[in-house]
Motif scaffolding. Sequence first.
Motif, PDB file in Angstrom:
ATOM      1  N   GLU A   1       4.564  -8.861  -6.067  1.00  0.00           N
ATOM      2  CA  GLU A   1       3.514  -9.016  -7.070  1.00  0.00           C
ATOM      3  C   GLU A   1       2.372  -8.032  -6.858  1.00  0.00           C
ATOM      4  N   THR A   2       2.496  -7.157  -5.878  1.00  0.00           N
ATOM      5  CA  THR A   2       1.390  -6.269  -5.529  1.00  0.00           C
ATOM      6  C   THR A   2       1.636  -4.844  -6.004  1.00  0.00           C
ATOM      7  N   MET A   3       0.606  -4.016  -5.823  1.00  0.00           N
ATOM      8  CA  MET A   3       0.722  -2.612  -6.213  1.00  0.00           C
ATOM      9  C   MET A   3       1.684  -1.838  -5.315  1.00  0.00           C
ATOM     10  N   LEU A   4       2.145  -2.439  -4.215  1.00  0.00           N
ATOM     11  CA  LEU A   4       3.057  -1.743  -3.307  1.00  0.00           C
ATOM     12  C   LEU A   4       4.418  -1.460  -3.943  1.00  0.00           C
ATOM     13  N   VAL A   5       4.726  -2.106  -5.049  1.00  0.00           N
ATOM     14  CA  VAL A   5       5.998  -1.838  -5.734  1.00  0.00           C
ATOM     15  C   VAL A   5       5.777  -1.064  -7.033  1.00  0.00           C
ATOM     16  N   THR A   6       4.579  -0.522  -7.209  1.00  0.00           N
ATOM     17  CA  THR A   6       4.279   0.256  -8.407  1.00  0.00           C
ATOM     18  C   THR A   6       4.367   1.750  -8.106  1.00  0.00           C
ATOM     19  N   ASN A   7       4.297   2.555  -9.146  1.00  0.00           N
ATOM     20  CA  ASN A   7       4.337   4.010  -8.975  1.00  0.00           C
ATOM     21  C   ASN A   7       3.141   4.521  -8.185  1.00  0.00           C
ATOM     22  N   VAL A   8       2.009   3.842  -8.296  1.00  0.00           N
ATOM     23  CA  VAL A   8       0.799   4.279  -7.588  1.00  0.00           C
ATOM     24  C   VAL A   8       1.041   4.334  -6.084  1.00  0.00           C
ATOM     25  N   ALA A   9       1.751   3.340  -5.561  1.00  0.00           N
ATOM     26  CA  ALA A   9       1.980   3.255  -4.115  1.00  0.00           C
ATOM     27  C   ALA A   9       2.943   4.313  -3.609  1.00  0.00           C
ATOM     28  N   LEU A  10       3.647   4.970  -4.511  1.00  0.00           N
ATOM     29  CA  LEU A  10       4.622   5.978  -4.105  1.00  0.00           C
ATOM     30  C   LEU A  10       4.186   7.369  -4.537  1.00  0.00           C
TER      31      LEU A  10
ATOM     32  N   LEU B   1       1.263  10.671  -3.602  1.00  0.00           N
ATOM     33  CA  LEU B   1       0.570  11.259  -2.458  1.00  0.00           C
ATOM     34  C   LEU B   1      -0.859  10.762  -2.264  1.00  0.00           C
ATOM     35  N   PRO B   2      -1.692  10.667  -3.306  1.00  0.00           N
ATOM     36  CA  PRO B   2      -3.082  10.247  -3.067  1.00  0.00           C
ATOM     37  C   PRO B   2      -3.186   8.906  -2.347  1.00  0.00           C
ATOM     38  N   PHE B   3      -2.340   7.959  -2.721  1.00  0.00           N
ATOM     39  CA  PHE B   3      -2.369   6.653  -2.056  1.00  0.00           C
ATOM     40  C   PHE B   3      -1.845   6.752  -0.629  1.00  0.00           C
ATOM     41  N   LEU B   4      -0.722   7.413  -0.438  1.00  0.00           N
ATOM     42  CA  LEU B   4      -0.069   7.429   0.870  1.00  0.00           C
ATOM     43  C   LEU B   4      -0.880   8.166   1.921  1.00  0.00           C
ATOM     44  N   ARG B   5      -1.670   9.149   1.516  1.00  0.00           N
ATOM     45  CA  ARG B   5      -2.428   9.919   2.508  1.00  0.00           C
ATOM     46  C   ARG B   5      -3.513   9.079   3.180  1.00  0.00           C
ATOM     47  N   GLY B   6      -3.927   8.001   2.540  1.00  0.00           N
ATOM     48  CA  GLY B   6      -4.918   7.139   3.174  1.00  0.00           C
ATOM     49  C   GLY B   6      -4.397   5.765   3.531  1.00  0.00           C
ATOM     50  N   ALA B   7      -3.191   5.454   3.057  1.00  0.00           N
ATOM     51  CA  ALA B   7      -2.673   4.090   3.200  1.00  0.00           C
ATOM     52  C   ALA B   7      -2.234   3.749   4.614  1.00  0.00           C
ATOM     53  N   PHE B   8      -2.124   4.748   5.494  1.00  0.00           N
ATOM     54  CA  PHE B   8      -1.726   4.446   6.872  1.00  0.00           C
ATOM     55  C   PHE B   8      -2.718   3.494   7.534  1.00  0.00           C
ATOM     56  N   ARG B   9      -3.959   3.484   7.043  1.00  0.00           N
ATOM     57  CA  ARG B   9      -4.987   2.619   7.637  1.00  0.00           C
ATOM     58  C   ARG B   9      -4.693   1.138   7.417  1.00  0.00           C
TER      59      ARG B   9
END
Length: 322
Positions: free
Chosen positions: A94-103, A105-113
């Motif tokens: 149900e979260t944004m982790l299964v959306t295109n946004v999560a896949l 580059l802009p999201f992934l470059r900071g999502a390691f936190r």
Amino acid sequence: MGPEDVDISWAEKEKCPACFGDTCELLHRGNFATVRPESGRSWRKGIVSTGKIGDVQVIAKTMSKPEAWRRYEKFICRSSPRPKECNPSSFILETMLVTNVALKLPFLRGAFRIAHPDSKPALPVCLSAGFLKEVKKLFVGKESTEMTNGDVIRRAFLSTSLLISEEAVLLRYFTTQLQSPTPWPFPKFYGACGRVIVVEHAGRTLDAFIDFPWKVRADIAVQLLQLVDTLRQTDPDWILFSLDVTFQNFAVDSRGRVRLIDFDDVLVIDRRTVVNHQEQKKVCNEPCYLDFQKKLYYSDQYHCEDILKYTPMMYANSKTSK
């Protein structure tokens, strides 16, 4: 006792789809046995079990510390529309982790936190849209206008793998491509069940060979240099840059082959995004390399276009690794 009766509770398959994958039949048919803590000296990353797939000895291993998983689950709950009654294992869908946004580059470059606030993994640093597209195709399949439930679950597997442990992504991509032009010197990825991955047992780490005869050590040294050649020069699309060339990150298998076994500090460089090495005029020495590492990990402004001039340092590091 049949295959389905084998205890694989250590895989935590009930945590799916907030996990690496669901190919749990591997564990049921692989005669897996729990590893005694003292027997894992030469293995890393939480080896929990050993088994066989056909004639190949394999290991099942966890890829991150429990604290990272707890932080990840908290993020899932905060992102869910029902945070107070959250079950992260199912609510991830149900979260944004299964959306295109999560896949992207802009999201992934900071999502390691999300899972690793105190350390910056290498993979997102020079990650290209081209490599991300290939990985997405491998995990999820072809894009479609309407996602099925299976598509959403596979996206959850991919997001979890990218945010928890890049090794789960890199081994799957580089060792399961049937048409890959490059024989990568890595242990083969066989699958994932819950929060463990199953890979080929790559042997003992290099520190186990320090007191071996000179001929054996010389052969290992030559193979290390050849391995660096493969990472830098062999593949037409990708360059792999290991920033941590140490004894514990390489192993020698039963056939005497040297393999890279730790991918925490491996950059994947898309050849289409960097300056051609023939255009590089300056040679990078040790002070230059140390400055590069500072830029890489502590600056958000560095984007890897000139990274090819630093990759020869892998040769120097392999000669001095400890």
